[in-house]
Design an enzyme around this catalytic site. Structure first.
Site, mmCIF file in Angstrom:
data_model
loop_
_atom_site.group_PDB
_atom_site.id
_atom_site.type_symbol
_atom_site.label_atom_id
_atom_site.label_comp_id
_atom_site.label_asym_id
_atom_site.label_seq_id
_atom_site.Cartn_x
_atom_site.Cartn_y
_atom_site.Cartn_z
ATOM 1 N N HIS A 292 -50.379 -26.803 31.056
ATOM 2 C CA HIS A 292 -51.679 -26.675 30.400
ATOM 3 C C HIS A 292 -51.464 -26.555 28.852
ATOM 4 O O HIS A 292 -50.476 -26.118 28.440
ATOM 5 C CB HIS A 292 -52.564 -25.361 31.035
ATOM 6 C CG HIS A 292 -51.871 -24.003 30.562
ATOM 7 N ND1 HIS A 292 -52.064 -23.488 29.666
ATOM 8 C CD2 HIS A 292 -51.059 -23.275 31.784
ATOM 9 C CE1 HIS A 292 -51.466 -22.148 29.671
ATOM 10 N NE2 HIS A 292 -50.824 -22.035 30.763
ATOM 11 N N ASP A 304 -45.827 -20.508 27.304
ATOM 12 C CA ASP A 304 -47.138 -20.209 28.073
ATOM 13 C C ASP A 304 -48.189 -21.324 27.259
ATOM 14 O O ASP A 304 -48.733 -20.517 26.643
ATOM 15 C CB ASP A 304 -47.616 -19.076 28.501
ATOM 16 C CG ASP A 304 -48.688 -19.047 29.434
ATOM 17 O OD1 ASP A 304 -48.939 -20.270 30.033
ATOM 18 O OD2 ASP A 304 -49.373 -17.975 29.387
ATOM 19 N N GLU A 338 -56.579 -23.754 31.325
ATOM 20 C CA GLU A 338 -55.914 -23.069 32.389
ATOM 21 C C GLU A 338 -56.376 -21.322 32.201
ATOM 22 O O GLU A 338 -56.494 -20.735 32.996
ATOM 23 C CB GLU A 338 -54.509 -23.262 32.598
ATOM 24 C CG GLU A 338 -54.063 -22.690 33.747
ATOM 25 C CD GLU A 338 -53.402 -21.311 33.810
ATOM 26 O OE1 GLU A 338 -53.072 -20.360 34.378
ATOM 27 O OE2 GLU A 338 -53.207 -20.493 32.387
ATOM 28 N N GLU A 339 -56.303 -21.055 30.902
ATOM 29 C CA GLU A 339 -56.131 -19.623 30.667
ATOM 30 C C GLU A 339 -57.509 -18.814 30.954
ATOM 31 O O GLU A 339 -57.639 -17.700 31.086
ATOM 32 C CB GLU A 339 -55.809 -19.301 28.984
ATOM 33 C CG GLU A 339 -54.073 -19.761 28.817
ATOM 34 C CD GLU A 339 -53.189 -18.919 29.511
ATOM 35 O OE1 GLU A 339 -53.556 -18.125 30.231
ATOM 36 O OE2 GLU A 339 -51.992 -18.980 29.014
ATOM 37 N N ASP A 366 -45.367 -24.257 34.823
ATOM 38 C CA ASP A 366 -46.278 -23.144 33.841
ATOM 39 C C ASP A 366 -45.789 -21.597 34.329
ATOM 40 O O ASP A 366 -46.409 -20.640 34.351
ATOM 41 C CB ASP A 366 -47.658 -23.327 34.459
ATOM 42 C CG ASP A 366 -48.591 -22.133 33.376
ATOM 43 O OD1 ASP A 366 -48.165 -21.859 32.357
ATOM 44 O OD2 ASP A 366 -49.531 -21.736 34.111
ATOM 45 N N HIS A 436 -48.585 -13.994 26.932
ATOM 46 C CA HIS A 436 -49.968 -13.721 26.386
ATOM 47 C C HIS A 436 -49.718 -12.841 25.101
ATOM 48 O O HIS A 436 -50.782 -12.037 24.764
ATOM 49 C CB HIS A 436 -51.161 -13.210 27.200
ATOM 50 C CG HIS A 436 -51.289 -14.129 28.380
ATOM 51 N ND1 HIS A 436 -52.188 -13.671 29.563
ATOM 52 C CD2 HIS A 436 -50.810 -15.263 28.775
ATOM 53 C CE1 HIS A 436 -52.201 -14.716 30.336
ATOM 54 N NE2 HIS A 436 -51.586 -15.814 29.851
HETATM 55 ZN ZN LIG Z 1 -49.891 -20.515 31.767
#
Ligand SMILES: [Zn+2]
Length: 475
Positions: A292, A304, A338-339, A366, A436
């Site tokens: 993503h 990520d 995606e998030e 991912d 994140h």
């Molecule tokens: Zn991810």
């Protein structure tokens, strides 16, 4: 660099691979089993490690568009970069496929400041608003803290919670795998505000979802339910949560002042980015590989999921450079959103509904760019044994495991169509340390681990795309 089969170089490559891998793999009995020839597997590995192309792509993406939250200017820059990168890699049919994405903006950084206990008054605790959260009142919110370990405890203590801040403080379970531990704790982040608001709380905080003990707060998605008051929601670092838990365990009153000002904006037109290496014999049969493109709005989303995107692009670029155009089509897809929504994954499934029957396999990367261990898959037994044959050469660096499990969020909408889904599986132990966070930056990715992941993905994708018979579909 072209691979010429049946040359002395190929024989040498076979010998080299055998010496790296120890004993050659056991013969596999499944009719669909296709083990990549050693000269091919070896060429992919050597070429990737020698040229280091994945790292160059990662560096470009992380510096061109360091934050890529859906709807933001960063995401738009990432889309533009991806088109150019796919073209430069020599991919065919490079295109944008539309999807509409939500657009949430963090606003100022925000702050959580200690009011009580008195000796810590004025100290700022490491925090990040959760993605999707509303703002506090503009002059902030001040309230006492109630710490709970579960939603069951929250409802039992509903009398104490009214007018307070709930802190969802259950740590991730250290006794299970990190992804399982994440799955067991993530509701505190995603549903914490709804559950706290139902009990009458004015704000919802959660312990960052991490197995590390540090002062790095982790953002991530959260949502509200219709009919339940929308209260602000944020994560505190694991250390800040532990401090509060310590004060409360001593019977101290904990009171915090909190201010944050994120906001929702109108949905924005955006895109998945797609490019192909068209198959030489059965071009209508498709192997999707991707990650993503969007990320959270802190750090660079290097693990990520910039890494996942560039690994899949470089995997196909390498095959093209080695003149290993397979029987079937390899299609690289950089998914958007995606998030905080999965709009890209859903749009891809919808826009390609007619050709789902020709999707032989979908591979997603991912789970970060750590040392490769193998893959997880939802494959049926026959496909599983074919996948195990396909990755046999990866035993050379310990990446030949294929375990039952999921593929990845972006490709999951294709599962009900019978598409076999595969998730790339790097070592998971440290993934949630950076997930994140502002610390998920380029310098935290190890170039060799990143590149070996590309090798693993390229080898599997090539083998499935080249195998004489197609991978058996799921029922
Ligand atoms: Zn991810």
């Amino acid at each position: 660099m072209k691979i010429r089969r049946s040359t002395s170089a190929a024989v040498a490559a076979t010998a080299l691979l055998a010496s790296c891998a120890g004993a050659p793999p056991e013969p596999l009995s499944a009719p669909t089993a296709f083990v990549p020839p050693a000269d091919v597997a070896d060429a992919i590995r050597v070429h990737a490690l020698r040229t280091g192309g994945t790292w160059r792509l990662l560096e470009e993406l992380c510096t061109t568009a360091p934050t890529r939250l859906s709807g933001s200017p960063g995401a738009e820059r990432a889309v533009a970069w991806s088109v150019e990168a796919m073209r430069a890699a020599g991919l065919e049919n490079v295109r944008l496929e539309p999807c509409t994405v939500p657009y949430w903006e963090r606003g100022d950084v925000g702050e959580v400041v200690v009011v009580e206990p008195a000796e810590a008054r004025g100290e700022r605790l490491a925090m990040l608003a959760l993605g999707g959260s509303v703002a506090t009142p503009s002059d902030g919110l001040e309230a006492d803290v109630v710490l709970v370990q579960s939603f069951a405890e929250l409802s039992e203590r509903a009398d104490e919670v009214r007018g307070k801040l709930v802190l969802h403080g259950r740590p991730m379970d250290p006794t299970v795998s990190p992804f399982e531990a994440y799955g067991g704790a993530v509701a505190q982040r995603s549903r914490g505000a709804v559950e706290a608001a139902r009990a009458g709380a004015v704000g919802s905080l959660c312990r960052s979802l991490s197995l590390a003990t540090d002062d790095v707060p982790h953002t991530g998605g959260m949502r509200y339910d219709d009919g339940v008051p929308r209260i602000p929601s944020a994560a505190l670092s694991t250390l800040a949560t532990d401090r509060i838990a310590g004060w409360l365990a001593e019977g101290r009153r904990v009171r915090l002042a909190w201010r944050q000002n994120p906001r929702w904006r109108e949905p924005v037109p955006s895109f998945n980015v797609v490019g192909e290496l068209v198959g030489r014999e059965q071009p209508e049969e498709i192997i999707v590989l991707g990650g993503h493109l969007d990320s959270w709005d802190v750090g660079q989303g290097a693990h990520d999921d910039a890494a996942g995107c560039v690994q899949t692009l470089e995997a196909v670029r390498l095959l093209k450079e080695l003149e290993l155009r397979p029987r079937r089509t390899l299609r690289v897809v950089f998914f958007m959103n995606e998030e905080n929504g999965l709009a890209g994954g859903r749009a891809y499934r919808e826009q390609h509904a007619d050709e789902m029957g020709q999707h032989v396999l979908a591979i997603e990367s991912d789970r970060g760019a750590y040392t490769p261990r193998g893959f997880t898959t939802n494959a049926n037994a026959a496909a599983l044994s074919a996948l195990r044959a396909a990755v046999a050469p990866l035993a050379a660096f310990g990446a030949d495991r294929v375990l039952p499990g999921g593929g990845g969020a972006d490709i999951s909408p294709m599962g009900p169509d019978g598409v076999v889904l595969v998730g790339y599986l790097p070592d998971p132990q440290r993934y949630f340390d950076l997930h994140h966070t502002a610390a998920d930056t380029l310098d935290r990715v190890h170039p060799r681990e990143l590149e070996l992941g590309t090798v693993a993905i390229a080898t599997l994708a090539w083998a499935v795309a080249e195998a004489p018979s197609a991978l058996p579909r799921n029922p």
